[in-house]
Design an enzyme around this catalytic site. Structure first.
Site, mmCIF file in Angstrom:
data_model
loop_
_atom_site.group_PDB
_atom_site.id
_atom_site.type_symbol
_atom_site.label_atom_id
_atom_site.label_comp_id
_atom_site.label_asym_id
_atom_site.label_seq_id
_atom_site.Cartn_x
_atom_site.Cartn_y
_atom_site.Cartn_z
ATOM 1 N N ARG A 84 31.067 42.348 42.413
ATOM 2 C CA ARG A 84 32.117 42.348 41.375
ATOM 3 C C ARG A 84 31.655 43.098 40.115
ATOM 4 O O ARG A 84 32.012 42.734 38.996
ATOM 5 C CB ARG A 84 32.528 40.918 40.991
ATOM 6 C CG ARG A 84 33.158 40.126 42.109
ATOM 7 C CD ARG A 84 34.461 40.743 42.574
ATOM 8 N NE ARG A 84 35.182 39.851 43.456
ATOM 9 C CZ ARG A 84 34.991 39.726 44.760
ATOM 10 N NH1 ARG A 84 34.096 40.490 45.367
ATOM 11 N NH2 ARG A 84 35.696 38.883 45.482
ATOM 12 N N SER A 129 40.123 34.518 42.123
ATOM 13 C CA SER A 129 38.927 33.787 41.697
ATOM 14 C C SER A 129 38.734 33.955 40.196
ATOM 15 O O SER A 129 38.675 35.086 39.715
ATOM 16 C CB SER A 129 37.687 34.331 42.410
ATOM 17 O OG SER A 129 37.832 34.256 43.795
ATOM 18 N N GLU A 177 34.969 35.943 36.279
ATOM 19 C CA GLU A 177 35.232 37.209 36.955
ATOM 20 C C GLU A 177 36.382 37.919 36.238
ATOM 21 O O GLU A 177 36.461 39.143 36.191
ATOM 22 C CB GLU A 177 35.610 36.933 38.420
ATOM 23 C CG GLU A 177 35.699 38.182 39.256
ATOM 24 C CD GLU A 177 36.540 38.011 40.506
ATOM 25 O OE1 GLU A 177 37.759 38.204 40.416
ATOM 26 O OE2 GLU A 177 35.968 37.714 41.574
HETATM 27 N N1 EPU Z 1 34.804 25.853 48.588
HETATM 28 C C1 EPU Z 1 34.961 24.512 48.343
HETATM 29 N N2 EPU Z 1 36.060 24.104 47.656
HETATM 30 C C2 EPU Z 1 37.011 24.957 47.220
HETATM 31 C C3 EPU Z 1 36.849 26.330 47.458
HETATM 32 C C4 EPU Z 1 35.729 26.763 48.147
HETATM 33 O O1 EPU Z 1 34.124 23.705 48.720
HETATM 34 O O2 EPU Z 1 37.970 24.489 46.599
HETATM 35 C C5 EPU Z 1 33.606 26.318 49.322
HETATM 36 C C6 EPU Z 1 33.665 26.105 50.824
HETATM 37 O O3 EPU Z 1 32.365 25.781 51.230
HETATM 38 C C7 EPU Z 1 34.042 27.463 51.338
HETATM 39 C C8 EPU Z 1 33.317 28.359 50.372
HETATM 40 O O4 EPU Z 1 33.435 27.684 49.125
HETATM 41 O O5 EPU Z 1 33.586 27.666 52.653
HETATM 42 C C9 EPU Z 1 33.867 29.752 50.250
HETATM 43 O O6 EPU Z 1 35.255 29.709 49.923
HETATM 44 P P1 EPU Z 1 36.215 30.962 50.214
HETATM 45 O O7 EPU Z 1 36.009 31.449 51.602
HETATM 46 O O8 EPU Z 1 37.589 30.551 49.819
HETATM 47 O O9 EPU Z 1 35.649 32.100 49.315
HETATM 48 P P2 EPU Z 1 35.123 32.133 47.792
HETATM 49 O O10 EPU Z 1 33.644 32.296 47.828
HETATM 50 O O11 EPU Z 1 35.669 30.984 47.032
HETATM 51 C C10 EPU Z 1 35.193 34.729 47.631
HETATM 52 C C11 EPU Z 1 35.799 35.755 46.721
HETATM 53 C C12 EPU Z 1 37.274 35.924 47.012
HETATM 54 C C13 EPU Z 1 37.435 36.353 48.449
HETATM 55 C C14 EPU Z 1 36.786 35.296 49.353
HETATM 56 C C15 EPU Z 1 36.794 35.692 50.815
HETATM 57 C C16 EPU Z 1 34.484 35.644 44.689
HETATM 58 C C17 EPU Z 1 34.425 35.249 43.259
HETATM 59 N N3 EPU Z 1 35.601 35.354 45.333
HETATM 60 O O12 EPU Z 1 35.803 33.484 47.302
HETATM 61 O O13 EPU Z 1 37.766 36.945 46.173
HETATM 62 O O14 EPU Z 1 38.787 36.512 48.790
HETATM 63 O O15 EPU Z 1 35.409 35.096 48.978
HETATM 64 O O16 EPU Z 1 35.884 36.736 51.006
HETATM 65 O O17 EPU Z 1 33.522 36.218 45.195
HETATM 66 C C18 EPU Z 1 38.736 37.300 44.030
HETATM 67 O O18 EPU Z 1 37.706 37.904 43.740
HETATM 68 O O19 EPU Z 1 39.678 37.157 43.205
HETATM 69 C C19 EPU Z 1 38.833 36.692 45.335
HETATM 70 C C20 EPU Z 1 39.887 35.941 45.700
#
Ligand code: EPU
Length: 337
Positions: free
Chosen positions: A163, A237, A333
């Site tokens: 990012r 995010s 972010e």
């Molecule tokens: N999780 C929780 N609770 C929640 C949300 C997430 O426990 O309410 C934990 C779970 O363990 C889950 C893990 O977080 O397995 C990862 O969650 P998710 O797959 O939803 O991905 P993220 O890490 O929260 C990142 C990016 C997203 C992108 C997704 C999928 C960042 C800041 N965000 O989110 O990007 O779509 O991975 O690759 O890196 C964005 O940048 O706006 C965005 C949506």
């Protein structure tokens, strides 16, 4: 052509009703140059917007907002294995992804349905489901705001990171991206190991893997977790996933045995901020017109009528409680204006 005192509500995905003193839309590099050379606005602070999908408007803007509406998608070059596609900065990102998916140009399908425009995408090296824009990036054109000349940035010039790019740091406020060129593959290389993609493809009953199916799986996953900005204001995010020393992670693991993590290298791990925020008790929290999304704790939402100041205050409370519970500092972010 330049409007005055208008609401920015339609121009930011949080749906925040801040105003701008001046507002203009530009459809070409020439129109952009003309506005920048206009003596009446030379000294006025400027904010360049795509779809406004990564900003938090905390107050009214006293300067000139320029919405970049430069369109166009064209093939630049191709050989037996690859194709080079150039897109105007104002193209909607997902439209470009659909164009590539429909034409069987592989590489962008994991980035389906990310809100925002093509020109905004390299700013923060958008990424999802194991792919980042840097993986398909060829070069970009940007207008130097001092010289008004177009300059070309190759991959290494952009200093892409998680990012991150040079446009958020040493070149912040110095360039406007006008077009981006991508290198896509005619031979698909499927990336399905990340998150729920594999599981979703199975549920969809996909037998012969193809890029359209991956795109549909990603769209399905995103729709199930992330609120549609057309219905509930949000900016995806809100925080980045923090990277912490492995030693700190090992200590945390003793206390929180289910803490999820992704290794970055031998000494660093990334922790999902959504998990930290959920564990700190914020998931589904609502305070009047704003809150934390019930299905993805990393997404702050405006149910309608909330203000950027309220969202900022909520984000600070979340940061403080995650800091207190885990000793981890979350950084935003989203860009605050
Ligand atoms: N999780 C929780 N609770 C929640 C949300 C997430 O426990 O309410 C934990 C779970 O363990 C889950 C893990 O977080 O397995 C990862 O969650 P998710 O797959 O939803 O991905 P993220 O890490 O929260 C990142 C990016 C997203 C992108 C997704 C999928 C960042 C800041 N965000 O989110 O990007 O779509 O991975 O690759 O890196 C964005 O940048 O706006 C965005 C949506």
């Amino acid at each position: 052509m330049i409007q005055q005192n208008i609401s920015l509500k339609p121009y930011n995905t949080f749906g925040l009703d801040a105003t701008t003193k001046f507002f203009a839309e530009v459809n070409s590099v020439e129109e952009l140059r003309t506005i920048l050379q206009n003596p009446d606005y030379l000294l006025v602070e400027k904010l360049f917007l795509g779809e406004g999908s990564n900003i938090l408007l905390t107050k009214d803007f006293a300067g000139l907002v320029v919405k970049i509406n430069i369109k166009g998608i064209q093939k630049i070059d191709e050989d037996n294995t690859h194709i080079i596609i150039q897109a105007g900065a104002g193209e909607v990102w997902h439209d470009l992804v659909m164009y590539c998916v429909d034409n069987q140009y592989a590489g962008m399908e994991n980035l389906s349905l990310i809100p925002g425009t093509v020109g905004a995408a390299p700013m923060q090296n958008i990424g999802a489901y194991g792919v980042e824009i840097k993986d398909i990036f060829e070069e970009l054109q940007a207008l130097n705001l001092e010289t008004l000349a177009i300059e070309t940035f190759k991959l290494t010039d952009c200093h892409f990171g998680y990012r991150e790019s040079v446009f958020k740091h040493e070149f912040k406020g110095k360039y406007v991206i006008t077009s981006v060129t991508f290198k896509l593959s005619k031979e698909p290389i499927f990336k399905i190991s990340y998150g729920d993609i594999q599981k979703t493809l199975e549920e969809m009953g996909i037998k012969d893997l193809n890029i359209k199916a991956i795109s549909e799986a990603v769209i399905h996953i995103r729709k199930s977790k992330l609120p549609d900005p057309a219905e509930i204001g949000n900016s995806g995010s809100f925080f980045k996933n923090p990277e912490i020393p492995k030693t700190q992670y090992d200590t945390l693991k003793e206390k929180f045995e289910n803490i999820p993590s992704y290794p970055i290298n031998e000494s660093t791990v990334k922790i999902p901020a959504g998990w930290l925020i959920e564990q700190a008790g914020w998931k589904g929290f609502r305070d009047g017109r704003i809150g934390v999304h019930a299905r993805q704790a990393l997404v702050l939402v405006n149910y309608g009528g909330g203000t950027g100041e309220q969202i900022r205050a909520l984000s600070e409370k979340i940061q403080a409680s995650v800091q207190e519970k885990f000793g981890i500092s979350l950084s935003a972010e989203v860009n605050f204006v």
